[in-house]
Write an enzyme that holds these catalytic residues in place. Sequence first.
Site, short mmCIF file in Angstrom:
data_model
loop_
_atom_site.label_atom_id
_atom_site.label_comp_id
_atom_site.label_asym_id
_atom_site.label_seq_id
_atom_site.Cartn_x
_atom_site.Cartn_y
_atom_site.Cartn_z
N LYS A 221 12.07 -29.52 -3.99
CA LYS A 221 12.20 -28.50 -5.03
C LYS A 221 13.65 -28.12 -5.29
O LYS A 221 14.56 -28.44 -4.53
CB LYS A 221 11.36 -27.27 -4.66
CG LYS A 221 9.88 -27.49 -4.92
CD LYS A 221 9.09 -26.20 -4.86
CE LYS A 221 7.69 -26.41 -5.43
NZ LYS A 221 6.88 -25.17 -5.37
N ARG A 255 2.19 -29.04 1.11
CA ARG A 255 2.01 -29.86 -0.09
C ARG A 255 3.26 -30.72 -0.28
O ARG A 255 4.35 -30.18 -0.50
CB ARG A 255 1.78 -28.95 -1.31
CG ARG A 255 1.53 -29.69 -2.62
CD ARG A 255 1.27 -28.70 -3.74
NE ARG A 255 1.02 -29.38 -4.99
CZ ARG A 255 1.96 -29.75 -5.87
NH1 ARG A 255 3.24 -29.49 -5.59
NH2 ARG A 255 1.65 -30.37 -6.97
#
Length: 286
Positions: A221, A255
């Site tokens: 991210k 995840r």
Amino acid sequence: MLKLGRRVFDAHEPVIMAIVNRTPDSFYDQGATFHDEAALARVEQAVAEGAAIIDIGGVKAGPGEEVTAEEEARRTVGFVAEVRRRFPDVVISVDTWRHEVGEAVCDVGADLLNDAWGGVDPKLAEVAARYGVGLVCTHAGGAEPRTRPHRVEYEDVVADILRVTVGLAERAVELGVPRESVLIDPGHDFGKNTRHSLEATRRLGELVETGWPVLVSLSNKDFVGETLDRPVKERVVGTLATTAVSAWLGAQVYRVHEVAETRQVVDMVASIAGHRRPAVARRGLA
């Protein structure tokens, strides 16, 4: 205990959720699993590498071309049905904020609805309750789906995360979602700048203390990229470092894009913490 689909996970058992994007414009793989055969191959590989959950998404999180509910369903429903047929024991999660899509995928065998946008469609939790499936309750800072944060401020970001996620989780249970199938997610990058996401990681233990299983979606991210000043394809090391910290602080579900690497990280942390035996213990015994 965490119960999802046919699977039951102990409190200290780390669980890998593998990302399978059914989008042509995903930020990380640029559509590598948009077509069915590539996506099914990805599922097979992820399961072989230790993923217990497959998270299927039909709309990328960031801004881009409009994707209607009908198109999102077209990208996901048939694929969910095929994964259910080929992998009867795997937990199937669908990353959606729309109740119409949630209902369609539950009809064909989804076990978990991953609501990354923080309950923007309150009917999604009602769908989870009606089908008896799990629900991920995420903090997104009140952001609209597919928008990027702009000068967002919190008096205390973790206090806000706790208020929102626990509130969503409690509402879900009141509606009838099985308590043992509800997770909370601090929502790294969603409605947050990099400093917010770092603080959410540093104080992750406060979420764990609520008693709800904690899911973290850290993989490659922007907060990792900005912290280390690395482009998307060079964020794996930073992601794994953040994963190790999150595991030590008590997160349970991860995840991820890199399944095998994450599996090693969380297993190592679990062994250091005393929750997992070493796979081999011959040293000093021969």
